[in-house]
Design an enzyme around this catalytic site. Sequence first.
Site, PDB file in Angstrom:
ATOM      1  N   GLU A   1       2.675  -2.696  11.150  1.00  0.00           N
ATOM      2  CA  GLU A   1       3.496  -3.646  12.186  1.00  0.00           C
ATOM      3  C   GLU A   1       4.519  -3.082  12.788  1.00  0.00           C
ATOM      4  OE1 GLU A   1       4.283  -6.898  10.186  1.00  0.00           O
ATOM      5  OE2 GLU A   1       2.858  -8.520  10.155  1.00  0.00           O
TER       6      GLU A   1
ATOM      7  N   ASN B   1      -2.885  -8.602  12.057  1.00  0.00           N
ATOM      8  CA  ASN B   1      -1.723  -9.877  11.848  1.00  0.00           C
ATOM      9  C   ASN B   1      -1.772 -11.347  11.866  1.00  0.00           C
ATOM     10  OD1 ASN B   1      -1.912  -7.433   9.597  1.00  0.00           O
ATOM     11  ND2 ASN B   1       0.041  -7.186   9.209  1.00  0.00           N
TER      12      ASN B   1
HETATM   13  C1  NOJ Z   1       3.607  -9.309   7.586  1.00  0.00           C
HETATM   14  C2  NOJ Z   1       4.382  -8.232   6.816  1.00  0.00           C
HETATM   15  O1  NOJ Z   1       3.222  -7.070   6.938  1.00  0.00           O
HETATM   16  C3  NOJ Z   1       4.291  -8.343   5.454  1.00  0.00           C
HETATM   17  O2  NOJ Z   1       5.017  -7.624   4.819  1.00  0.00           O
HETATM   18  C4  NOJ Z   1       5.129 -10.318   5.188  1.00  0.00           C
HETATM   19  O3  NOJ Z   1       5.752 -10.013   3.529  1.00  0.00           O
HETATM   20  C5  NOJ Z   1       3.994 -10.545   5.715  1.00  0.00           C
HETATM   21  N1  NOJ Z   1       3.776 -10.413   7.753  1.00  0.00           N
HETATM   22  C6  NOJ Z   1       5.166 -11.702   5.335  1.00  0.00           C
HETATM   23  O4  NOJ Z   1       5.981 -11.948   6.122  1.00  0.00           O
END
Ligand code: NOJ
Length: 476
Positions: free
Chosen positions: A174, A316
Amino acid sequence: MDSLSNPPSFQFPAGFAWGASTSAYQIEGGWDADGKGPSVWDTFCHQGGGRVFQNQTGDVACGSYTQWEDDLKCIKQLGLTHYRFSLSWSRLLPDGTTGFINQKGIAYYNRIIDDLLANGICPLVTLYHFDMPQAVENQGGWRSDKTVEIFNEYARFCFDTFGNKVKFWITINEPHVVAEYGYEQGLIAPGVTDPGIGVYHVGHNMIKAHAKAWHTYHLLFKEKQHGQVSISLDSDWAEPFDPSSVKDQEAVQRYLAFNLGWFAHPVFINGDYPPLMKSQISSKSKQQGFMDSRLPEFTDEEMKMIQGTADFFCLNYYTTRKVKHQDSSHTKPSIKADQDADAIQDPSWPVPGIEWLAVVPWGLRKLLKFIKDTFKDPEIYITENGFAQIDPAPLDDSQRWEYFRQTLSEILKGVHVDAVNLKGYFVWSLLDNFEWHYGYSQRFGLFHVDFENPKLPRTPYRSALEYKKVISQNCL
Ligand code: NOJ
């Protein structure tokens, strides 16, 4: 077909990857154990000041550094075919460089990888999931061009050390979140606020770092190790606030360009930013009296280097927004103002936990189709999807399983109706864990973790038991 109707088949493709994801800082604890160096998250949490819920830290978290066996039991109980976790860069290389290598860190990750393989579970390894070594941050972190090479060296070290066993690599998790929340809004580590400028430099360096690492793999390791390398990109789906408004439709295009396109366009299309993003930032910068666009430019050589540097697409997905045109001409530079768009949650969408996560399962189907159509029909892995419950959370989370079920049903439509080339699905997260600046107030786990009990016991939520059934039958 409307989102409530049944999918055409309940069967998932043969060989579908069923996974769950975690990340080092969120579960490991052992923040200074056995020679680990500090990361920006250690610093951010230890500074206190209320930036993290109740000034909580990941010092102990789920204790996975010493309790890996417990995690493995959970993974086996679910019957996962794949497990995604991240390496703590500063556990392996305490100052971020190969000048000093922490053998205990290597031993820890070798054990995880070996145990997974011995149980027929395929590891998907993320090199960097938000926890930059503090020593690298001290030299500028992602704001410094030098970090591109430092990251590449770290990646080379990981490929060399673990690549005989790991076949799926994710360089950066991300980058959009790191840039926007770490360096623009300062909500997460390293807590820098440099709106409209720093955010783009950071993104620029992360793209170059990712691309270099991909080339390093393909040049030095691919032939022998036969693995694949990608980058995990987060994105909301977006719908026009007023579907009949051309302005709102255009705002949706901008929103998607700034969220997903920012990183996916260079990597999957042509080595450069989406044209919409370039034109928006360039004209805003001019209006604001900047000599050049606040968005840095890639050289021709860099574009060639960046284009095509992902062997699969990692998405994601958590939520969707209704997007409205918003004229931000007379505001200060910021990534939000650059988009001339306002992103709104529809009040009819359920929000079971964390406030930004409105449950919109059909948004995922649309996003998958968009990725197929926009980014050359890649093989896609959903490397994260999940729903938070607010602490304290009931073990019988039937409502949450219903959200998972609806989401899986939308995925099936994506596969069978839209012919999306979907290869796998990973729940965020295996365990309740440290949810960044929300601390332990939000529980994303398939397994409940009792953080009050020093043994940190893991107990399956009902969702875990239901997920196990889906996995064992490869069918919803
Ligand atoms: C994306 C992130 O990669 C992760 O670390 C996080 O806990 C989740 N989203 C939920 O917010």
